[in-house]
Design a protein around this motif. Structure first.
Motif, mmCIF file in Angstrom:
data_model
loop_
_atom_site.group_PDB
_atom_site.id
_atom_site.type_symbol
_atom_site.label_atom_id
_atom_site.label_comp_id
_atom_site.label_asym_id
_atom_site.label_seq_id
_atom_site.Cartn_x
_atom_site.Cartn_y
_atom_site.Cartn_z
ATOM 1 N N GLY A 37 0.842 -1.188 0.000
ATOM 2 C CA GLY A 37 0.000 0.000 0.000
ATOM 3 C C GLY A 37 0.877 1.237 0.000
ATOM 4 N N LYS A 38 0.450 2.285 0.720
ATOM 5 C CA LYS A 38 1.217 3.540 0.663
ATOM 6 C C LYS A 38 1.606 4.071 2.042
ATOM 7 C CE LYS A 38 -0.144 5.435 -3.796
ATOM 8 N NZ LYS A 38 -1.405 4.956 -4.386
ATOM 9 N N GLY A 39 1.415 3.280 3.077
ATOM 10 C CA GLY A 39 1.678 3.777 4.428
ATOM 11 C C GLY A 39 3.129 3.679 4.849
ATOM 12 N N ILE A 40 3.391 4.033 6.095
ATOM 13 C CA ILE A 40 4.737 4.008 6.658
ATOM 14 C C ILE A 40 5.298 2.582 6.688
ATOM 15 C CG2 ILE A 40 5.987 4.286 8.845
ATOM 16 C CD1 ILE A 40 5.718 6.906 7.665
ATOM 17 N N GLY A 41 4.470 1.639 7.050
ATOM 18 C CA GLY A 41 4.901 0.241 7.125
ATOM 19 C C GLY A 41 5.407 -0.255 5.777
ATOM 20 N N THR A 42 4.713 0.159 4.727
ATOM 21 C CA THR A 42 5.108 -0.244 3.381
ATOM 22 C C THR A 42 6.475 0.336 3.016
ATOM 23 O OG1 THR A 42 2.793 -0.051 2.877
ATOM 24 C CG2 THR A 42 4.266 -0.399 1.016
ATOM 25 N N LEU A 43 6.715 1.592 3.435
ATOM 26 C CA LEU A 43 8.014 2.230 3.165
ATOM 27 C C LEU A 43 9.135 1.436 3.815
ATOM 28 C CD1 LEU A 43 7.475 6.096 3.533
ATOM 29 C CD2 LEU A 43 7.937 4.774 1.448
ATOM 30 N N VAL A 44 8.906 1.021 5.076
ATOM 31 C CA VAL A 44 9.945 0.262 5.776
ATOM 32 C C VAL A 44 10.278 -1.001 4.998
ATOM 33 C CG1 VAL A 44 10.493 -1.033 7.885
ATOM 34 C CG2 VAL A 44 9.271 1.140 8.054
ATOM 35 N N SER A 45 9.222 -1.739 4.585
ATOM 36 C CA SER A 45 9.515 -3.000 3.891
ATOM 37 C C SER A 45 10.122 -2.737 2.511
ATOM 38 C CB SER A 45 8.258 -3.874 3.819
ATOM 39 O OG SER A 45 7.404 -3.431 2.806
ATOM 40 N N TYR A 46 9.716 -1.636 1.867
ATOM 41 C CA TYR A 46 10.284 -1.297 0.558
ATOM 42 C C TYR A 46 11.790 -1.039 0.669
ATOM 43 C CZ TYR A 46 11.693 1.615 -3.389
ATOM 44 O OH TYR A 46 12.370 2.143 -4.450
ATOM 45 N N TYR A 47 12.189 -0.152 1.634
ATOM 46 C CA TYR A 47 13.607 0.185 1.799
ATOM 47 C C TYR A 47 14.406 -1.042 2.188
ATOM 48 C CZ TYR A 47 12.580 5.165 1.428
ATOM 49 O OH TYR A 47 12.202 6.388 0.987
ATOM 50 N N SER A 48 13.820 -1.874 3.020
ATOM 51 C CA SER A 48 14.512 -3.067 3.478
ATOM 52 C C SER A 48 14.739 -4.028 2.309
ATOM 53 C CB SER A 48 13.690 -3.728 4.582
ATOM 54 O OG SER A 48 14.323 -4.896 5.011
ATOM 55 N N ASN A 49 13.706 -4.201 1.488
ATOM 56 C CA ASN A 49 13.813 -5.119 0.356
ATOM 57 C C ASN A 49 14.775 -4.616 -0.716
ATOM 58 O OD1 ASN A 49 12.055 -6.841 1.554
ATOM 59 N ND2 ASN A 49 10.237 -6.061 0.467
ATOM 60 N N THR A 50 15.006 -3.285 -0.742
ATOM 61 C CA THR A 50 15.929 -2.748 -1.746
ATOM 62 C C THR A 50 17.313 -2.484 -1.144
ATOM 63 O OG1 THR A 50 15.070 -0.553 -1.272
ATOM 64 C CG2 THR A 50 14.120 -1.689 -3.177
ATOM 65 N N PHE A 51 17.623 -3.160 -0.034
ATOM 66 C CA PHE A 51 18.927 -3.031 0.624
ATOM 67 C C PHE A 51 19.316 -1.586 0.893
ATOM 68 C CE2 PHE A 51 18.995 -7.235 -1.238
ATOM 69 C CZ PHE A 51 19.419 -7.989 -0.145
ATOM 70 N N PRO A 97 19.397 0.423 4.114
ATOM 71 C CA PRO A 97 19.199 0.603 5.566
ATOM 72 C C PRO A 97 18.985 2.063 5.945
ATOM 73 C CG PRO A 97 21.472 0.003 5.081
ATOM 74 C CD PRO A 97 20.715 -0.168 3.798
ATOM 75 N N ASN A 98 19.610 2.987 5.202
ATOM 76 C CA ASN A 98 19.423 4.406 5.530
ATOM 77 C C ASN A 98 17.966 4.819 5.341
ATOM 78 O OD1 ASN A 98 22.050 5.189 6.327
ATOM 79 N ND2 ASN A 98 22.668 4.965 4.183
ATOM 80 N N GLY A 99 17.319 4.262 4.315
ATOM 81 C CA GLY A 99 15.888 4.527 4.096
ATOM 82 C C GLY A 99 15.059 3.970 5.234
ATOM 83 N N VAL A 100 15.426 2.754 5.681
ATOM 84 C CA VAL A 100 14.696 2.142 6.803
ATOM 85 C C VAL A 100 14.806 3.024 8.045
ATOM 86 C CG1 VAL A 100 14.578 0.166 8.371
ATOM 87 C CG2 VAL A 100 14.997 -0.210 5.935
ATOM 88 N N PHE A 101 16.047 3.446 8.360
ATOM 89 C CA PHE A 101 16.215 4.242 9.581
ATOM 90 C C PHE A 101 15.507 5.591 9.485
ATOM 91 C CE2 PHE A 101 19.925 1.361 10.346
ATOM 92 C CZ PHE A 101 19.428 0.821 11.520
ATOM 93 N N ALA A 102 15.559 6.210 8.303
ATOM 94 C CA ALA A 102 14.865 7.492 8.126
ATOM 95 C C ALA A 102 13.370 7.314 8.394
ATOM 96 C CB ALA A 102 15.086 8.020 6.717
ATOM 97 N N THR A 103 12.796 6.186 7.913
ATOM 98 C CA THR A 103 11.374 5.928 8.118
ATOM 99 C C THR A 103 11.083 5.638 9.595
ATOM 100 O OG1 THR A 103 11.544 4.814 5.989
ATOM 101 C CG2 THR A 103 9.414 4.727 7.099
ATOM 102 N N LEU A 104 12.029 4.897 10.225
ATOM 103 C CA LEU A 104 11.821 4.582 11.653
ATOM 104 C C LEU A 104 11.789 5.851 12.503
ATOM 105 C CD1 LEU A 104 13.873 1.293 12.281
ATOM 106 C CD2 LEU A 104 11.442 1.590 11.756
ATOM 107 N N ILE A 105 12.617 6.846 12.123
ATOM 108 C CA ILE A 105 12.589 8.114 12.859
ATOM 109 C C ILE A 105 11.191 8.727 12.771
ATOM 110 C CG2 ILE A 105 13.446 10.495 12.922
ATOM 111 C CD1 ILE A 105 16.157 9.447 11.997
#
Lengths: 256, 265
Positions: A202-216, A218-226
């Motif tokens: 979908g388009k939510g925050i959770g989706t962003l986390v999994s997207y960044y994680s799946n595309t290797f 980590p900086n995207g994941v951490f930015a989203t976690l913030i």
């Protein structure tokens, strides 16, 4: 007052030192930055996404599901608690079933919700409600039972009717527990919604986390976690503020 | 004169409290315990009476029956000319713990009880402040129970009980949890509140013999298991009384000592 300021400054210093060590570890390659990310990069990324609006729109999509799930879950739980308090036979009948459902890890239901409701808002709401409902229900029931027996005796000696006892004694007695349940339930509703987004996309925050994680990334994941930390902390702060304003009577004078 | 309207205007006999061959059991079958055994007592209108006895002698059970919270199993109980009933307009009950509602302020707690009696709304505020003045808590009208000391909370509970202007006031160890100094202060406030009424009958349950002597016109001594009345002692100390001053009066200590003897028999 000065002590409070010192402690706050100390907290910032701790976080800053932690980021500094992290940054140094990544830059020297002591740990591979491709896995652990790099604070300078993900902080920049966080602000970029905040400014370009992508984090805001993703947050709003997640928050929409959280708001609906929280409201629906809370109303259903309060209604159930009301019925079970008025008709204790129903509580006897249903409590083992409720306990069993509550013991089930609700995350395991998400595939079923996707099957039933598709990939959109409704399955996320269902996931949030399935968690919120049980938390608030158990808190409210515990609250309704925590009535001081002396207060019931007083009410009887004053000749209050059953419905007056319910409205004027039992409900106010349960208010602190209800608010504790709302505060905890809100955090867990976010958990339910984010998990649903991780699984269903979908388009939510959770989706962003999994997207960044799946595309290797980590900086995207951490930015989203913030961003996620900011959302949940703000929600908790708002709930605590509301809770404090309705339970002023619980504060002894010298602790104000 | 709204305050006068509160009291039922009938003065027809019988008045006071009359209990005749009252017995009460708890439990069922083999585990039955006789709590009260054939209690007969008469309390005159306007009398201040104490029930004393060791714990487990059934004095609270007796008070619960008078309050209508417990139905008598055998025998008769009359408050005035009618049987006790929970919620009777002419009966007020005070509990061992303050039983203040924590989400209401001191003034609101008194108002909560007052709202169950037909007092015109406009007069309530005035009555509440008057009572808080009498227990010296007027500046704490807006404080919540959590913000008050145990002694202050019990004073609010006392004011709440007397706010009802009931003909029958039933007190269950109201000062049991307080330290000696606070206790004497509250006892004096209780005496003042009672002496301020004209024909209020008070029944005080206590295990504090000094308190019973200091406050009462008469003391009923109950034996333990089953609760039986073993003595009926008139207290001839003059009124109005001051509990603080009584402490240095030999007569007071003699009465307490003789009461001790009765109880330990």
């Amino acid at each position: 007052m000065t002590l409070d300021l010192k402690i706050i400054a100390g907290r910032f210093l701790l976080v800053f030192l932690w980021a500094l060590v992290w940054e140094w570890t990544a830059r020297t390659g002591a740990l591979p930055p491709a896995f652990i990310g790099q604070p300078s990069i993900f902080l920049t990324k966080f602000f970029e996404h905040l400014v370009d609006g992508s984090f805001i729109s993703a947050s709003l999509i997640t928050l929409e599901a959280v708001a609906v799930a929280f409201t629906v879950g809370a109303l259903l739980a309060l209604l159930t608690a009301l019925v079970m308090t008025v008709l204790p036979i129903l509580e006897k009948l249903f409590s083992p079933i409720i306990d069993a459902l509550n013991a089930l890890p609700r995350v395991a239901l998400i595939p079923l919700f996707i099957l039933w409701f598709g990939l959109g808002l409704i399955q996320k709401v269902a996931s949030g409600v399935s968690i919120m409902y049980f938390i608030l229900l158990s808190y409210t029931m515990a609250g309704a039972k925590s009535v001081d027996p002396d207060h019931l005796l007083l009410a009887r000696s004053l000749g209050l009717s059953r419905s007056e006892i319910f409205l004027k004694i039992i409900i106010p007695s349960a208010v602190p527990a209800i608010f504790a349940g709302l505060r905890l339930g809100l955090i867990y509703t976010v958990l339910g919604v984010i998990t649903a987004e991780l699984i269903a996309g979908g388009k939510g925050i959770g989706t962003l986390v999994s997207y960044y994680s799946n595309t290797f990334d980590p900086n995207g994941v951490f930015a989203t976690l913030i961003m996620l930390i900011i959302i949940t902390s703000s929600l908790t702060a708002i709930m605590s503020r509301i809770e404090a304003s309705v339970s002023k009577w619980r504060t002894p004078l010298n602790q104000e | 004169m709204p305050i006068d309207n509160l009291q039922s205007t009938t003065t027809d006999p019988p008045s006071g409290i009359h209990i005749n061959s009252l017995s009460h059991e708890f439990g069922r079958n083999e585990s039955r315990v006789l709590a009260l055994d054939n209690i007969t007592l008469d309390i005159a209108e306007g009398e201040f009476v104490s029930l004393v006895g060791a714990s487990g002698c059934g004095k609270t059970t007796l008070l619960d029956i008078m309050s209508g919270l417990l139905a008598p199993q055998s025998g008769t109980v009359l408050l005035g000319d009618t049987e006790p009933l929970a919620g009777r307009q002419d009966t007020a009950r005070m509990f061992a713990r303050d039983a203040l509602l924590p989400w209401l302020t001191a003034a609101q707690n008194i108002g909560f009880s007052l709202a169950t009696r037909n007092v015109i709304k406009e007069h309530r505020e005035e009555m509440i402040m008057q009572l808080l003045r009498e227990v010296q808590l007027e500046e704490f009208a807006d404080a919540y129970p959590a913000q008050l000391s145990q002694g202050m909370r019990q004073r609010v509970a006392l004011a709440r009980t007397f706010s009802l202007k009931s003909k029958f006031v039933l007190l269950d160890e109201p000062f049991g949890a307080l330290d000696a100094m606070t206790k004497i202060n509250l006892q004096d406030q209780l005496v003042a509140l009672w002496e301020g009424t004209s024909s209020t009958t008070v029944v005080l349950v206590t295990h504090d013999l000094g308190e019973a002597v200091a406050l009462s016109d008469r003391i009923f001594v109950l034996s333990s298991r089953p609760g039986k009345i073993i003595a009926n002692i008139p207290i001839s100390l003059p009124r109005p009384r001051n509990v603080k001053e009584l402490q240095s009066l030999p007569k007071y200590h003699e009465l307490v000592a003789s009461l001790w003897e009765k109880l330990s028999q």
